[in-house]
Design a protein around this motif. Structure first.
Motif, short mmCIF file in Angstrom:
data_model
loop_
_atom_site.label_atom_id
_atom_site.label_comp_id
_atom_site.label_asym_id
_atom_site.label_seq_id
_atom_site.Cartn_x
_atom_site.Cartn_y
_atom_site.Cartn_z
N HIS A 55 0.73 -1.11 0.01
CA HIS A 55 0.01 0.02 -0.01
C HIS A 55 0.93 1.33 -0.06
O HIS A 55 0.19 2.45 0.13
CB HIS A 55 -0.91 -0.19 1.21
CG HIS A 55 -2.14 -0.94 1.28
ND1 HIS A 55 -1.96 -2.12 1.56
CD2 HIS A 55 -3.23 -1.07 0.57
CE1 HIS A 55 -2.93 -2.93 1.41
NE2 HIS A 55 -3.84 -2.26 0.59
N GLY A 56 2.11 1.25 -0.25
CA GLY A 56 3.11 2.24 -0.22
C GLY A 56 3.16 3.15 1.12
O GLY A 56 3.34 4.32 1.15
N GLU A 57 2.96 2.44 2.10
CA GLU A 57 3.11 3.11 3.20
C GLU A 57 4.47 2.87 4.21
O GLU A 57 4.66 3.41 5.29
CB GLU A 57 2.00 2.45 4.40
CG GLU A 57 0.65 2.53 3.98
CD GLU A 57 -0.42 1.54 4.71
OE1 GLU A 57 0.22 0.88 5.86
OE2 GLU A 57 -1.48 1.91 4.50
N VAL A 58 5.36 2.38 3.53
CA VAL A 58 6.62 1.92 4.07
C VAL A 58 7.70 2.85 3.17
O VAL A 58 7.94 2.54 1.90
CB VAL A 58 7.31 0.63 3.96
CG1 VAL A 58 8.74 0.47 4.52
CG2 VAL A 58 6.26 -0.29 5.04
N ARG A 59 8.42 3.77 3.51
CA ARG A 59 9.60 4.48 2.81
C ARG A 59 10.57 3.76 2.76
O ARG A 59 11.52 3.90 1.81
CB ARG A 59 9.66 5.87 3.53
CG ARG A 59 8.27 6.72 3.47
CD ARG A 59 7.51 6.72 2.33
NE ARG A 59 8.20 7.76 1.57
CZ ARG A 59 7.99 9.00 1.42
NH1 ARG A 59 7.73 9.81 2.30
NH2 ARG A 59 8.84 9.80 0.33
N VAL A 60 11.02 3.29 4.08
CA VAL A 60 12.46 2.54 3.98
C VAL A 60 12.44 1.27 4.52
O VAL A 60 11.73 0.78 5.65
CB VAL A 60 13.51 3.29 5.15
CG1 VAL A 60 14.99 2.91 4.91
CG2 VAL A 60 13.57 4.80 4.43
N LEU A 61 12.52 0.16 3.75
CA LEU A 61 12.61 -1.33 4.14
C LEU A 61 13.81 -1.95 3.99
O LEU A 61 14.55 -1.76 3.19
CB LEU A 61 11.79 -1.78 3.11
CG LEU A 61 11.47 -3.56 3.16
CD1 LEU A 61 10.64 -3.82 4.36
CD2 LEU A 61 10.93 -4.18 1.84
N TYR A 62 14.14 -2.29 5.39
CA TYR A 62 15.30 -3.30 5.40
C TYR A 62 15.11 -4.70 5.50
O TYR A 62 14.21 -5.40 6.00
CB TYR A 62 16.00 -3.01 7.01
CG TYR A 62 16.46 -1.57 6.99
CD1 TYR A 62 17.72 -1.23 7.13
CD2 TYR A 62 15.69 -0.52 7.31
CE1 TYR A 62 18.12 0.02 7.05
CE2 TYR A 62 16.06 0.80 7.60
CZ TYR A 62 17.39 1.21 7.46
OH TYR A 62 18.02 2.37 7.40
N VAL A 63 16.10 -5.33 4.77
CA VAL A 63 16.06 -7.00 4.56
C VAL A 63 17.56 -7.38 4.51
O VAL A 63 18.53 -6.61 4.09
CB VAL A 63 15.36 -7.27 3.24
CG1 VAL A 63 13.95 -6.90 3.36
CG2 VAL A 63 15.97 -6.86 2.03
#
Length: 696
Positions: A106-114
């Motif tokens: 839904h485009g609610e995460v600006r920075v995603l760590y994996v």
């Protein structure tokens, strides 16, 4: 991704007004769609190089990070700043992971760590295709190179992710990468004509020092007692070394925990969390520890044993002083460390990697043994021009050095090496020169060798220093490899040929460094704000530094903000932190001010009546430093206080010269530069008088 908004985003979320030039160059290049490889020192703001572009875009930035603990800390820190961040890890339960995945779609995460392992899975690709990916950041990018110091094969597969989302620019970031490693990173990630950006490796706030291994545990314990309450990391080569030192420190009342691969994951995570949340003072660890630490207020990093490469050492010491305040980096060294590290190198299956590792180990030996500015040697290794005249703060720059006529010393060493039928290394040569009765000398029948016993007047440590210097000057040579033997160099042959007509050879020798450094006495207001920060952190379940750094708290104490606008002007205070924490901190400051005003006025009254600071302190049951702080506040408040009786004019002049040279009146920075001849009180009063004079 409009770069023009970068400064506004920086101020709004992170509370800073300007970027470093190398940060600006990286962010601008990414905003224009270019790939970038950035080599930026630990503590130099690598994270902002992808966090700012992520906030400038309208989508999600993917950050490849090697450790779960590091991801969690980064996410928590960003959320405290008001940024929508998340991570997907194996520790999450099904519900939490599904909620995160829904937020991504839904485009609610600006920075995603994996992690790199998850980043190349097909199901992760399928998830990302439902989102709007605008940036891919590879942190700790040296892990992708077989020539790097923390090679991880799974990093090699990241090129699949980059190809799958080829529309998104890529930034590869690392703190330590030689030109060969940088080239390998570019090739392995298939970066497209990347912009290469290198920040300075010069960490001006770090004080580097090498000490001989003599009663190392006692020296460490003495240091910790002199720096109580400060957080630090101590690295040991082995698990046994970690456990032994931890037990020693804990028996002495030091709050310390071990960290190594032999502990369970839960034990390691508990130790790391206790350290990050200031529940223990010291972590004693193998190199397994540190990559996942984002703690800015580490005041010292001590190496009980020699690291195997300058890259390892630079990255590990880089965990100190990330907040910009002075920090100590102390390395305990003995020649035996070289043999232990050489043993590990011999276990390498690749001859090429062995040669590379031996060369790096030789660089570490040079760092420890040569009498040159420590910072300069580090900078030169990474290809950066060192500061003229040295750093002014390492043990070499600060210790008294003696230049002496070393012609006889040189002749002893060169003559002995030339006479040997069987080549030898430095340690064996030292045994010969000092007349040792070792088994090897007896077996080789070397007691009649020219030079045997002629160097008894010098210690082993002195001879090691002399030999290293003679190699650098060309009087001796040293072959590379597992068993480096000494040879006579060109300058040495000329010296022997010249006989008595030779020119004088000058060497240097240094005195032992005294550990009499003391930190600035803590301001009571600073301690109370730290206590408030700890209370809030415990309640929120986060690390204290995620609320405000020590530097931000110190600035609050100095500037005493009373309005939202004033509080927002503190470095590191963004809009979200103002809203959440500002009222409590300003209320505490107001309470402190109401009590401090009366106390400071009484100190000023007694001083003006002719009492000395010592007399005032005794009369009021205060420390001299607090009384001096009262007078500093009076000066800054416009009171005319004559300080010549407190700080002699010639000492004021030295402080002003240092302030002009360094371009700062920061008390802690000037103390680090001026050393122990000047007290914090001297510096504080002089700078206060100067600010009053300048109307600042």
């Amino acid at each position: 991704m409009p770069f023009s908004n970068a400064t506004r985003v920086l101020r709004q979320y992170f509370g800073y007004d300007s970027l470093y030039p190398y940060q600006e160059e990286i962010i601008r290049a990414l905003a224009e769609g270019e790939d970038v490889i950035g080599v930026i020192a630990t503590g130099g703001g690598k994270s902002l190089c992808y966090q700012i572009p992520a906030l400038l875009s309208e989508g999600t930035a993917i950050v490849i990070s090697p450790l779960i603990a590091l991801m969690k800390d980064q996410v928590d820190t960003l959320r405290e700043c008001g940024v929508s961040a998340a991570c997907i890890t194996s520790l999450q339960d099904y519900r939490e992971r599904r909620e995160t995945e829904a937020a991504i779609v839904h485009g609610e995460v600006r920075v995603l760590y994996v992690s790199p392992e998850r980043a190349v899975k097909k199901e992760f690709f399928s998830l990302l295709k439902k989102a709007h990916i605008t940036l891919i950041a590879v942190d700790e990018a040296h892990c992708i190179s077989q020539w790097g110091h923390e090679f991880r094969p799974e990093y090699r597969e990241l090129s699949r992710l980059i190809r799958e989302f080829s529309h998104a620019p890529v930034v590869a970031l690392t703190a330590t990468a030689t030109p060969a490693v940088q080239k390998d990173i570019i090739a392995q990630l298939h970066l497209r004509r990347p912009r290469r950006v290198t920040g300075s490796f010069y960490r001006k706030n770090l004080r580097y020092e090498v000490r001989s291994k003599k009663d190392t545990k006692g020296a460490i314990l003495s240091y910790l007692r002199a720096h109580q309450g400060q957080a630090g990391i101590i690295y040991c080569l082995s698990r046994k070394g970690v456990e032994d030192l931890t037990a020693t420190l804990r028996r002495s009342g030091i709050r310390a925990l071990p960290y190594h691969a032999g502990l369970t994951r839960q034990e390691r995570e508990a130790a790391q969390e206790a350290f990050v949340r200031d529940r223990v003072q010291v972590i004693i660890a193998t190199v397994a520890f540190g990559m996942g630490i984002d703690k800015p207020d580490v005041r010292f990093v001590i190496h009980h044993d020699l690291p195997r490469s300058p890259e390892h050492y630079y990255q590990e010491t880089g965990r100190a002083g990330r907040d910009g305040d002075p920090a100590d980096c102390i390395l305990f060294y003995s020649a035996g460390d070289l043999h232990r590290q050489a043993f590990f190198i011999r276990q390498e299956s690749s001859a090429a990697r062995q040669r590379s590792a031996y060369a790096k180990l030789e660089e570490m030996a040079a760092y420890c043994e040569e009498q040159r500015c420590r910072q300069a040697m580090i900078l030169q290794y990474f290809g950066e021009e060192p500061p003229a005249g040295g750093c002014g703060s390492c043990d070499i720059c600060c210790s008294p050095r003696e230049r002496f006529d070393g012609t006889d010393v040189t002749r002893m060493a060169v003559t002995c090496v030339q006479a040997l039928e069987v080549p030898c290394g430095s340690n064996h040569l030292i045994d010969l020169l000092r007349g040792a009765n070792t088994k090897k000398i007896r077996e080789l029948g070397q007691k009649n060798t020219p030079g045997y016993g002629v160097g008894k007047a010098y210690s082993k440590d002195e001879w090691r220093s002399f030999i290293r210097e003679l190699i650098r000057m060309g009087y001796l040579g040293r072959e590379s490899g597992a068993y480096p033997v000494l040879t006579v160099g060109e300058a040495g042959e000329e010296l022997l040929a010249a006989g008595a007509d030779t020119e004088e050879v000058y060497l240097t020798r240094t005195k032992a460094v005294k550990d009499d450094h003391r930190e600035e006495p803590a301001d009571p207001g600073f301690l109370r704000l730290k206590a408030l920060r700890r209370e809030i952190a415990d309640r929120e379940g986060i690390a204290p530094y995620m609320i405000f750094s020590d530097a931000a708290i110190r600035e609050m104490v100095a500037r005493r903000p009373t309005t939202d606008a004033e509080f927002l002007s503190i470095k590191g205070v963004g809009a979200a932190k103002l809203e959440r924490f500002g009222p409590a901190f300003m209320a505490t400051l107001r309470h402190e001010d109401s009590k401090a005003d009366n106390s400071a006025r009484e100190t000023l009254r007694l001083y003006c009546s002719g009492c000395t600071i010592t007399e005032i302190a005794r009369e009021r049951s205060l420390t001299p430093d607090i009384c001096a702080a009262h007078l500093t506040e009076a000066i800054e408040g416009g009171e005319q206080v004559e300080i010549d009786d407190l700080v002699p004019p010639h000492r004021q002049a030295s402080i002003r010269e240092a302030a002009a040279r360094e371009g700062t009146r920061d008390i802690r920075r000037l103390k680090a530069v001026l050393g122990d001849r000047f007290s914090y009180t001297d510096i504080r009063l002089t700078c206060a008088a100067d600010r009053q004079r300048d109307g600042k």
